[in-house]
Design a protein around this motif. Sequence first.
Motif, PDB file in Angstrom:
ATOM      1  N   PHE A 146       0.701  -1.135   0.126  1.00  0.00           N
ATOM      2  CA  PHE A 146       0.025   0.140  -0.070  1.00  0.00           C
ATOM      3  C   PHE A 146       0.987   1.321   0.064  1.00  0.00           C
ATOM      4  CE2 PHE A 146       0.364  -1.875   4.299  1.00  0.00           C
ATOM      5  CZ  PHE A 146       0.906  -0.996   5.040  1.00  0.00           C
ATOM      6  N   THR A 147       0.327   2.412  -0.449  1.00  0.00           N
ATOM      7  CA  THR A 147       0.954   3.604  -0.508  1.00  0.00           C
ATOM      8  C   THR A 147       1.160   4.107   1.021  1.00  0.00           C
ATOM      9  OG1 THR A 147      -0.189   3.900  -2.768  1.00  0.00           O
ATOM     10  CG2 THR A 147       0.987   6.006  -1.623  1.00  0.00           C
ATOM     11  N   ASN A 148       2.291   4.769   1.252  1.00  0.00           N
ATOM     12  CA  ASN A 148       2.578   5.695   2.412  1.00  0.00           C
ATOM     13  C   ASN A 148       1.295   6.365   2.953  1.00  0.00           C
ATOM     14  OD1 ASN A 148       3.484   7.221   4.609  1.00  0.00           O
ATOM     15  ND2 ASN A 148       5.276   7.843   3.401  1.00  0.00           N
ATOM     16  N   PRO A 149       0.783   5.661   4.054  1.00  0.00           N
ATOM     17  CA  PRO A 149      -0.425   6.253   4.677  1.00  0.00           C
ATOM     18  C   PRO A 149      -0.437   7.911   4.803  1.00  0.00           C
ATOM     19  CG  PRO A 149      -0.120   4.351   5.633  1.00  0.00           C
ATOM     20  CD  PRO A 149       1.176   4.628   4.683  1.00  0.00           C
ATOM     21  N   ALA A 150       0.791   8.333   4.828  1.00  0.00           N
ATOM     22  CA  ALA A 150       0.768   9.772   5.171  1.00  0.00           C
ATOM     23  C   ALA A 150       0.533  10.554   3.846  1.00  0.00           C
ATOM     24  CB  ALA A 150       2.443  10.173   5.689  1.00  0.00           C
ATOM     25  N   LEU A 151       0.491   9.942   2.959  1.00  0.00           N
ATOM     26  CA  LEU A 151       0.224  10.888   1.734  1.00  0.00           C
ATOM     27  C   LEU A 151      -1.376  10.703   1.247  1.00  0.00           C
ATOM     28  CD1 LEU A 151       3.235   9.317  -0.769  1.00  0.00           C
ATOM     29  CD2 LEU A 151       3.034  11.652   0.637  1.00  0.00           C
ATOM     30  N   PRO A 152      -1.918  11.807   0.625  1.00  0.00           N
ATOM     31  CA  PRO A 152      -3.302  11.915   0.620  1.00  0.00           C
ATOM     32  C   PRO A 152      -3.795  11.509  -0.718  1.00  0.00           C
ATOM     33  CG  PRO A 152      -2.099  14.031  -0.281  1.00  0.00           C
ATOM     34  CD  PRO A 152      -0.958  13.215   0.555  1.00  0.00           C
ATOM     35  N   PHE A 153      -2.998  10.067  -1.288  1.00  0.00           N
ATOM     36  CA  PHE A 153      -3.665   9.762  -2.388  1.00  0.00           C
ATOM     37  C   PHE A 153      -3.071   8.215  -2.123  1.00  0.00           C
ATOM     38  CE2 PHE A 153       0.397  11.891  -3.421  1.00  0.00           C
ATOM     39  CZ  PHE A 153       1.172  10.707  -3.844  1.00  0.00           C
ATOM     40  N   SER A 154      -3.555   7.474  -3.245  1.00  0.00           N
ATOM     41  CA  SER A 154      -3.133   5.846  -2.926  1.00  0.00           C
ATOM     42  C   SER A 154      -2.983   5.495  -4.632  1.00  0.00           C
ATOM     43  CB  SER A 154      -4.295   4.945  -2.721  1.00  0.00           C
ATOM     44  OG  SER A 154      -4.080   3.618  -2.757  1.00  0.00           O
ATOM     45  N   ILE A 155      -1.645   4.717  -4.789  1.00  0.00           N
ATOM     46  CA  ILE A 155      -1.337   4.084  -5.927  1.00  0.00           C
ATOM     47  C   ILE A 155      -1.495   2.687  -6.063  1.00  0.00           C
ATOM     48  CG2 ILE A 155       0.825   4.303  -7.488  1.00  0.00           C
ATOM     49  CD1 ILE A 155       1.963   6.314  -5.280  1.00  0.00           C
ATOM     50  N   ASN A 156      -1.735   2.286  -7.303  1.00  0.00           N
ATOM     51  CA  ASN A 156      -2.163   0.757  -7.595  1.00  0.00           C
ATOM     52  C   ASN A 156      -1.143   0.140  -8.153  1.00  0.00           C
ATOM     53  OD1 ASN A 156      -3.577  -1.606  -7.484  1.00  0.00           O
ATOM     54  ND2 ASN A 156      -4.470  -1.135  -9.327  1.00  0.00           N
ATOM     55  N   ASN A 157       0.253   0.380  -7.612  1.00  0.00           N
ATOM     56  CA  ASN A 157       1.494   0.011  -8.293  1.00  0.00           C
ATOM     57  C   ASN A 157       2.456  -0.485  -7.129  1.00  0.00           C
ATOM     58  OD1 ASN A 157       4.265   0.435  -9.305  1.00  0.00           O
ATOM     59  ND2 ASN A 157       3.210   0.089 -11.042  1.00  0.00           N
TER      60      ASN A 157
END
Length: 420
Positions: free
Chosen positions: A141-152
Amino acid sequence: MKIRILTVGTRGDVQPFVALGGRLVQCGHEVTICTAVNFKEFVESNGVSFSPVRVDFLELTQSEKGKKMMGGSPLEIFKNMKTLIFPMMERMLEDLWEASKDAEVLIYSPKAFGGYDIAEKLKIPVFLAHPIPIIAPTTLFTNPALPFSINNGFLNKISYKANSLIMASFFNIINKWRKETLGLKNKRTLFTNDLVIDGKLIPIIYGCSPTVIPFDNNWGSNVSMEGFWFLEDKEWEPPKELVRFLERGISPIAIGFSSMPLNNPLSVKRMFVEALERTGQRGIFISGWSGIKETEKNDNIFVIDSIPHSWLFPKTRGIIHHGGAGTTAAALQAGKPMLICPFSGDQPFWATQMKKIGVATFPLKENDMSVETFIDRIKELLNNKRLRDTAESIAIKINSEKGIEKTIKFIHEKIVMSNK
């Protein structure tokens, strides 16, 4: 052993460490939590020693400058770095060092800038800790501190580099302090691996549940993520008028945004009141720092400044909240479906993850709030049987986890290994 826990931020950044610290005290350790002055009574009332840090994030978030910065404006952040943020960081570094000089074990949150440097200076067992998995890189999963999610997967792992980029703004202050106060000659740079000290990986402890966030097996034995660090329930005497309100009708929906300041709290409250009325529901507003002030109480609406989540949430039909880690954990523990209205930080991560595991409706941001959107979400919250069943099922698993006990076992094992 003398254990110092360093953490700063809002209630959600402090309460899990109070829970962990209290249990460490019961194990015979001398524990001091070093955090903002406004948490002194809360920390000490739970049997843990306190050391003040001159950083008040609650006050910052409520100021006009703080609200503009929390809005995500790069210009506002840049304008206030030298006049507001840098002096605050300098005070924090001074206070954390003063509190940690005699430490035998150090546990620190990444938000407590200076924890890494103090551990390097003292050469004592050290643990990086956080209520959410924002430290160890993972492809899951993407770093939870960031306000978006990356499917990679590859980009997910790279996203954890953001932690170092955030720190870069403070390297001049940190390196000056390292040299003048700690007597450390080497400087920290973007190339410093702050997950390693003296060639050894820093053990990482997370206060969240593998039931709702996947554990990455690639982390191996260096990461502990055994369950939420819930604070032990205390006897709490509710106001008589609250008891009467609960007895007068159907179970209410709990609504609260904690320390998140709403842009237009009066408008949001009016939308909620109308949406509750039109769906035939009752609501308890937890005003906190959101700006939702006292309103005329009636059979369907009750407003309270603060209330233990562990007391209220089990008595509700569902929970509408901002998506803070602590509030999310409490909603999960109570087994209630939720609507998350994320603002900043890790809140979008929790909103996405709760929707993904099937315990929350689709998130609703403040700009998208309206009477109609609230009505739609409330109907789904209450009528979607799958949401209710999943929330109840996950609560059973979470309440069977022994997060704090297993975390402390991990800490003890790592301390023994470091002393060999």
